[in-house]
Design an enzyme around this catalytic site. Structure first.
Site, short mmCIF file in Angstrom:
data_model
loop_
_atom_site.label_atom_id
_atom_site.label_comp_id
_atom_site.label_asym_id
_atom_site.label_seq_id
_atom_site.Cartn_x
_atom_site.Cartn_y
_atom_site.Cartn_z
N GLN A 56 30.05 48.88 41.97
CA GLN A 56 30.55 47.52 42.07
C GLN A 56 31.29 47.29 43.38
OE1 GLN A 56 32.42 45.35 38.56
NE2 GLN A 56 34.27 45.97 39.62
N GLY A 57 30.93 46.25 44.10
CA GLY A 57 31.60 45.94 45.37
C GLY A 57 32.38 44.65 45.29
N SER A 117 36.45 44.75 45.49
CA SER A 117 37.67 44.85 46.31
C SER A 117 37.34 45.12 47.77
CB SER A 117 38.54 45.99 45.79
OG SER A 117 39.02 45.70 44.49
N GLU A 142 33.56 43.27 31.84
CA GLU A 142 34.44 44.38 32.19
C GLU A 142 35.72 44.36 31.37
OE1 GLU A 142 35.38 44.27 36.32
OE2 GLU A 142 35.83 46.40 36.43
N ASN A 199 46.84 44.09 34.95
CA ASN A 199 47.32 43.48 33.71
C ASN A 199 48.33 42.37 33.97
OD1 ASN A 199 45.62 45.32 32.60
ND2 ASN A 199 47.09 46.09 31.09
N GLU A 200 48.97 42.40 35.13
CA GLU A 200 49.85 41.27 35.48
C GLU A 200 49.01 40.01 35.62
OE1 GLU A 200 50.09 44.31 36.85
OE2 GLU A 200 51.97 44.82 35.84
#
Lengths: 387, 348
Positions: free
Chosen positions: A125-126, A128, A243, A370-371
């Site tokens: 997966q690309g 970030s 995801e 999670n933030e």
């Protein structure tokens, strides 16, 4: 409400269990995030595929057995109960594939899905980039239109198992004038294309589980676009829904961890005080709650035909933090034995708890921290104001 | 092709919606507050309406005028009662006393169930471990446990020492009574079995009620956080507030299916054949009460904090829900007690 599995579901479970018992490697494979371990995992993936257990819910022509969602959950429970290896194909079969089923052309499905199921094409997966993490809409890697295709430039990072993969799916800015969520396109990129360079990077546990991927005028064809030029954000949200939501982390995985933790408590009864035992039982109950929530979600999906929406953020917060707590409890129970790493002669369970703890610590970070998930829950589930 | 199905039926959801509408109309916070002040006119009206709807006699068999429905049919209605903080002990009456009387049967059931289900009279339940009986002053009949026997004691044969709960709507009483052969209605293994079943029903029903209390606390706090401005913005736009409320949403969301599964297990026996441990109905109910208690306590804690001083004031309605949560989180087994049940089954 009928919480008894049907005869068909029970038969499916029995068939899966018996195949897994006969075929799961007796000794655990080395980590799939190392070169040596990855190769061993590929052999296992191909064995799964040959027996048509690799992608049970897919159509038969792509290598599946058209299992229902319930049966898929049952298979996952059996898979992890049997102690089968982690799926190194997961980013393809669990994240990209649902997006291809939703947005892909017939040609893309026919061309890509069978090879993905057979672990011939291995997808990473690309998302970030060095300057783009939680704020994914800030993507800078760009795609420039040329005759018959696109030229890709820029850099992707924290690409899980990128160094061992053959293909990458990712977001690129195809309209340099557009900002934020607009002007992005979802590309499917062969990593052996000219102009693509992949460099492995060590993860927290020392495995080469990360990669940096550099694009220097790498050419990809028009057929590499998934879901339309400029539609990248919408298409990517389908992938991130998978995801955070149903497919990446099925309950079977955490039930297996919770069961192993209960066994650890039984085998080290003298090491656990009341406080630790209560923490342990909380973790076990959370794993059960996650299973029940998932059955409820799937029942609703089957009934209404609607996929999981922003509720997937509730899901992601819950399973990722549960996984951390389960491992934290196990390490507390292990005491001074806990620090022994895999490869250490006297490590309990071959050091699986320390290894799993380090993996679990990534859970609250990947797939959107999670933030950010708590912001999504607050704003889009509860309706609190963005600003 | 049929599948395992973790979903309420359309009939159950329709019944829930009807109960929700009725309670929203008949049981506003003013009714709850009036009970605190000793005025039960509103409470009597909402109770009459629930009786009329069939909620109170839902668990009774048809020969006693009931709907012959199950714990699974009742669970969503108890959650709705929790949303409005219904002051009357609906769990002890509809979920515990009515099926208990029905199972004891005979003239006791024939005489009392129709009158209880119609609201003409009231029943109270004193289970082992529960020192105080809610709404004791209203009851005409007391179902009490002594040793391995269950007794049905008329009001005239006992004395009630009223206690002051932090939640004034609880109207607790300590019941002084002496068992006698005349009041004994079940004994031996039958009584022990019915007592255990009653404890499970009370814990499960209270768990469902707590889910409703918690959900309401979350809803009103979200509403307040949207309205209340500080530093020129709604306080709900601040991440510190958002994250607290997101945590409440997570806790309630994952406690809900655990409570519904426990209701299913009580009604139909344990499904989801699970060979991990020898799970019984008691383990399922204990998981439900533990998780619902914790989720509701978190909802109460964060609701108060996010409201600030207004939430701390006696005149503001938040306290009516919050104090009920405190009481019911402890009633019929607190989270720790129930976790210990699960612990024995799972950790050995």
């Amino acid at each position: 409400m009928d919480l008894d599995f049907t005869t068909q579901e029970n038969d499916f479970r029995a068939e899966a269990r018996s195949w897994l018992e006969a075929n799961v490697p007796r000794t655990p494979l080395p980590s799939g995030d190392t070169r040596e371990g990855f190769a061993a995992h590929l052999e296992w993936e191909r064995l799964l595929f040959d027996a048509r257990w690799a992608v049970v819910s897919w159509p038969v022509e792509y290598g599946g057995r058209e299992a229902t969602l319930m049966e898929w959950l049952v298979f996952e429970e059996e898979y992890y109960r049997a102690g089968a290896p982690n799926r190194v194909t997961q980013n393809g079969i669990f994240l990209l594939a649902p997006t291809i089923f939703e947005y892909g052309t017939q040609d893309q499905r026919d061309r890509l899905l069978p090879r993905m199921a057979a672990a011939e094409d291995l997808w990473c997966q690309g998302w970030s980039e060095p300057d783009v993490g939680s704020d994914l809409a800030g993507i800078k890697a760009r795609a420039t239109k040329v005759d018959g295709g696109w030229l890709l430039d820029g850099q992707k990072t924290w690409t899980t198992r990128g160094a061992f993969s053959t293909h990458l799916f990712g977001l690129f800015r195809s309209d340099p004038e557009a900002e934020r969520h607009r002007g992005l396109t979802y590309f499917l990129v062969p990593l052996d294309a000219e102009g693509v360079t992949v460099t492995g990077v060590g993860r927290l546990d020392g495995d080469e589980g990360f990669a940096e991927v550099f694009f220097d005028s790498a050419f990809v064809s028009d057929e590499s676009v998934l879901g339309g030029v400029g539609e990248g954000w919408k298409v990517a949200m389908s992938t991130t829904g998978s995801e955070r939501g149903l497919t990446l982390r099925s309950p079977g995985r955490f039930m297996a961890t919770a069961t192993r933790l209960a066994e650890l408590f039984r085998s080290r009864a003298g090491s656990a005080d009341d406080v630790l035992r209560e923490t342990g039982v909380k973790g076990w109950m959370d794993a059960q709650a996650y299973r029940l929530f998932t059955y409820q979600t799937v029942s609703d999906m089957v009934e209404t035909g609607r996929p999981m929406g922003v509720e997937s953020s509730l899901n992601k917060i819950f399973w990722s933090e549960m996984d951390v707590r389960l491992h934290e409890t196990a390490l507390a129970l292990l005491g001074v034995d806990g620090e022994l790493d895999e490869g250490s002669a006297d490590a309990v369970d071959s050091g699986a708890w320390m290894k799993g703890w380090q993996f679990a610590l990534a859970g609250p970070i990947y797939a959107g921290t999670n933030e950010i998930q708590r912001n999504v829950v607050a704003e889009r589930v509860l309706g609190l104001p963005r600003k | 092709m049929s599948e395992m199905r973790f979903r309420f039926s359309d009939e159950q959801l329709t019944f829930r919606d009807a109960a929700r509408d009725l309670l929203a109309k008949e049981c506003p916070p003013s009714v709850v507050r009036a009970v605190w002040d000793g005025d039960t006119a509103g409470e009597d009206a909402v109770w009459a309406a629930l009786c009329e709807m069939g909620v109170v006699g839902l668990r009774a068999s048809e020969k006693h005028g009931g709907l012959a429905l199950s714990d699974l049919d009742l669970v969503l209605l108890l959650r709705e009662a929790g949303r409005v903080a219904l002051p009357y002990p609906v769990v002890e009456t509809a979920a515990v006393a009515v099926p208990l009387l029905d199972e004891i049967g005979g003239s006791l059931a024939a005489e009392w169930i129709p009158r209880i289900a119609s609201g003409e009279t009231h029943v109270a339940v004193g289970l082992p471990g529960e020192r105080f009986v809610p709404a004791a002053t209203k009851a005409d009949l007391f179902l009490l446990v002594a040793g391995d026997a269950i007794h049905a004691v008329p009001r005239g044969d006992l004395t009630i020492r009223p206690q002051v709960s932090v939640d004034r709507s609880r109207r607790l009483g300590l019941v002084d009574w002496a068992p006698s052969p005349a009041t004994r209605v079940a004994e031996g293994a039958t009584a022990t079995g019915l007592t255990e079943l009653s404890r499970l029903r009370a814990a499960l029903g209270t768990a469902a009620f707590l889910l409703g209390l918690g959900r309401h606390l979350l809803d009103i706090t979200v509403g307040y956080a949207c309205e209340r401005h500080q530093f020129g913005v709604p306080i709900g736009s601040q991440q510190a507030v958002k994250h607290k409320l997101a945590d409440v949403a997570v806790a309630l969301t994952f406690a809900e299916p655990v409570v519904y599964r426990a209701a299913y297990s009580l009604a139909h026996g344990p499904g989801l054949a699970d060979e991990v441990v020898g799970e019984g109905v008691d383990v399922h109910v204990s998981m439900a009460k533990a998780m619902a208690s914790d989720a509701a306590m978190l909802a109460a804690e964060h609701a108060l904090q996010c409201h600030g001083a207004i939430g701390y004031s006696y005149e503001y309605d938040l306290q009516l829900w919050m104090k009920r949560v405190w009481c019911l989180a402890a009633a019929h087994g607190d989270a720790r007690t129930h976790r210990s049940v699960v612990e024995r089954a799972v950790l050995g």
